[in-house]
Design an enzyme around this catalytic site. Sequence first.
Site: not given
Length: 628
Positions: A165, A295, A320, A342, A400, A583
């Site tokens: 992804q 996921e 997930e 999401e 992205d 993150k």
Amino acid sequence: MAHQITAMNMLKSLAGGLLLVAVGCSAPEVAPSKKSQLAADMKRATDHHSFSKPEEAVTTHLKWDAKVDFDQRQITATATYQVQTAKDAERLLLDCRDLTIHSVTVDGQDAPFELGPVRPFLGQPLSIPVTGTTKEVSVAYTTSPDAAAFLWVEGESPFLFTQSQAILARTWVPCQDSPGVRFTYEAHVEVPTELMALMSAVNPTEKSADGHYDFVMEQPIPSYLLALAVGDVEFRSVGAHTGVYATSDLIDASEYEFAEMEDMLVAAEELYGKYAWERYDLLVLPAAFPFGGMENPRLTFATPTIIAGDRSLVSLVAHELAHSWSGNLVTNATWDDFWLNEGFTVYFEQRIMEAVYGRDISEMLSTLSYQGLVDEVDAIMDVNPNDTHLRLHLKDRDPDDGMTAIAYDKGYFFLRLLEETVGRETFDNFLKTYFTSHAFQVMDTDTFLDYLDDNLLNTEELRSAVNVPAWVDGQGLPSNCPEVKSARIERVDATLNAWIQGTTASDALPWSDWLYQERYRFLSNLPDNTEAARLAELDAAWDINSTGNNEVLFAWLEQAVRSQHTPAYDRLRTFLVGVGRRKFLTPIYKALVETGQADLARDIYKEARPLYHSVATGTMDELLGVEG
């Protein structure tokens, strides 16, 4: 995918049938052929991130035969597709990026092929001649050692994992790399005998003697859910339908940390219907994995940074798992519709957490999400206000760019508003029916909004109360955004204010009584100009620099950078070199740059960069002004 934060915020029912369902794709470099008659009456969403033309020829099943070579850091493989073609079809278009194509056959006969011009981040189209009677296309190829989907972890125990992804599947399998094209697959993979291969499919639980592994995925999936991992891992069952894979040094801790996955699965099924993928297992990846989790059906990929020793960070697992319905079962048609994956998943995650751990915990998590969302909205509004729309505008951009808190948390609060407007029981019935009636299909924003009007907001009064246009195509946060109230978080905020004013001493904080969410809230809300001496007081009282909770540690280190609390810098370097989760990386490196410590940031990054995945290095290179 687990909730992503960017630099601006701390970011078989259809297997043999019409698997393209609702999406056609376009690409400027490829001239249009004759108008296809394949499902010509279907409404289509245009995917600007794929060269494929599934209305002309669409892949329905993949047979993948591959050998993994750690020495050369490449995979040599043959991808054989079953295809459906329109009567007047002339070509099958596949997405490729940095692949060496050796040969192509069509229905068993050698065939010519053409690779089109290369475009940034999209790669190039692979054009293969077909006809209206073509049934099978096969491509023999080799991947690049620098394939963007791969991370080859070297050392005593080598490891390989993929991250497909959003549009990185094309860097390891030539495919119609659009979320709107679904296919089933089978695979035969050869790896070194001391390692185990795993995929987003039916998986082994023990190593094979000869390094050969066979996989089957009977449910149709989009290409971004193709996944492969190869490593020296072992398996532990934690429930009737759940288990964990991890390296020997992490397997005991993983078995304990994720022991409640079965409870989460049961809670999820009680909310929104039968789990469609038979098993839900989790693989703990090396710390260089750039996300919290991915996921991949049947086998979630997860970062080891969520192993805290007290099960405090398992909301990521809930997220997930929720994707098994929102995203994997009903998939966004294009990356402009990312919020349909999401936003729904964050909402579902919160409901799972509430069901298993109580409303008190889920509301603390929601409060932290709201804080992050407000910060993200403020930052984005200064750069590109349209990026605060739920419906994204990603044409000519890397998808992205859409992985911000907008799709995740603005999407969540929109669904929470729907729940609060119509009532939980009504909304739960709506969502359960939505997942069931659209299983193994794709969904675009306009189609969902029509469905919403027909099945939930079916009066003018309800539509007016929600104001869908303000949420979907409006900037910022609408005025009717739901309020989140957490008494525990409010007490933390009061304690923080008292600490800032000096009326509560560092050693008088209820730190040992706080859950991680409360500790994180305290640290993440410290003023940027907090003096280093005051951080020293906190650390002397509570030894925060040694915490094993990576969320708390991240908040602590980011504040240490902003306060230039240098005693924490050894731990800072160890953290940045040892963890590849974007993150965490982005806000800390950003803080170093903003506080005049860019040289330190680049020095640490020089050491860490070879250990990061391309998803992370792409962001950090730009942030730090480093040539890739």
